[in-house]
Scaffold this active site. Sequence first.
Site, PDB file in Angstrom:
ATOM      1  CE  LYS A  84       2.798   7.302   6.460  1.00  0.00           C
ATOM      2  NZ  LYS A  84       2.502   8.256   5.366  1.00  0.00           N
ATOM      3  CE  LYS A 101      -4.068   1.830   0.057  1.00  0.00           C
ATOM      4  NZ  LYS A 101      -3.567   2.764  -0.981  1.00  0.00           N
ATOM      5  CB  SER A 112      -6.054   4.580   1.691  1.00  0.00           C
ATOM      6  OG  SER A 112      -5.796   5.731   0.931  1.00  0.00           O
ATOM      7  CG  ASN A 124      -5.152  16.949   0.091  1.00  0.00           C
ATOM      8  OD1 ASN A 124      -6.231  17.490   0.271  1.00  0.00           O
ATOM      9  ND2 ASN A 124      -4.932  15.692   0.366  1.00  0.00           N
ATOM     10  CB  THR A 178      -3.141  13.240   4.563  1.00  0.00           C
ATOM     11  OG1 THR A 178      -3.343  12.069   3.765  1.00  0.00           O
ATOM     12  CG2 THR A 178      -1.709  13.258   5.064  1.00  0.00           C
ATOM     13  CE  LYS A 200       4.717   7.357  -1.589  1.00  0.00           C
ATOM     14  NZ  LYS A 200       3.769   7.673  -0.500  1.00  0.00           N
TER      15      LYS A 200
END
Length: 423
Positions: free
Chosen positions: A101, A77, A356, A228, A197, A113
């Site tokens: 994380k 992820k 997510s 964002n 986030t 990633k």
Amino acid sequence: MSNLSFVAPTRNSPWGTYLSQIDAVEPYLGHLARWVETLRRPKRALIVDVPIELDNGTIAHYEGYRVQHSLTRGPGKGGVRYHPDVTLEEVMALSAWMTIKNAAVNLPYGGAKGGIRLDPKVLSKKELERVTRRYTSEIGIIIGPQQDIPAPDVNTNGQIMAWMMDTYSMNVGATATGVVTGKPIALGGSLGRVQATGRGVFVIGREAMRRLGISMEGARIAVQGFGNVGSIAAKLFAAAGAQIVAVQDHTGTILNERGFDMQNLLDHVAQTGGVAGFSGGDRIANEDFWKVKSDVLIPAALEGQINKERAEGLQTRLVLEGANGPTTPDGDAVLADRGIVVVPDVIANSGGVTVSYFEWVQDFSSFFWTEDEINVRLDKIITGAFKHIWDTSEHHKISLRTAAFVVACTRVLEAREERGLYP
């Protein structure tokens, strides 16, 4: 055992920073330390050529990456970024931080990633669509709802995710909404995802401030990066009574000692694309941002921003890492010596990946939650994760960053030990 894997890192490079963090956590892993080398080596790295036809008829080639650092606790992820400075080493580090994380928050994911080295600002919308679809097709051999789930990151958004989902779905012959998160609501996206986030940065900041005895009312907040993450965090802090006194983005740095009128600033950025020229504040030199007196500093731009020199001049009590890897190891050491508390990225900006996860779960069940339900669940999960990390920090007398790595690495390596090696 050698620490080298795929690339030879320098100390303050992203991958070098990550490896130094693993070195720091190793003494606290007990018998699990025998597995620690697995954390220093990505499971899989894919480098792809992404050729497209530009609008003018010429052929352009871009280099793309997808790195799966760990799949021990579940599917990979992590986001996909479009940026001219994207490198394999950077993507490796970002994928490793996603492993940490996800484990720190106890989500059932590994870390991954992706990225393409390009400047999206010089491409038309059609060119962006072509490069996205070609990239998705190239990495399609390793992604999937149960294998690896991309999401938005720097310079990517819901539209990019929609193209990725559609491309993957066409290639497998069935609509697969769960292959990406951060999608538009109409395609199985989750309410609250865009704000998640930034909201997570605020929630974790609120918890840290409470523990440090910093009053929210009138607290001075400085924010680097006003996209964002930074803008939403700033808006929530201001709504809770804090004052946003300094903001820096790619257009410049502005200061208002009495606090910005947030709505006016947000409107200005929406109209002009940046904070430069905002009449409600004074422009200052970019480097002077790091000398502004604040209670909370939120680096929410790119990695490697708080180095040794900047750390020596910071006038703040708390650093909330909204970005991934914004503090170098040398900077971290200086902040620790000066008694400035750092809430690390792997928990401070975990709100995005948490929602997510909610989106992924909703896609599998085809049952969607309200935004209030999303925010309540988000608050509960990340505040619980932060409490565990804070308690671990106090128990071992270590920094919050090392504590987050102790919690996360223990979970990853316990899973690795239980699974064993195949064959």
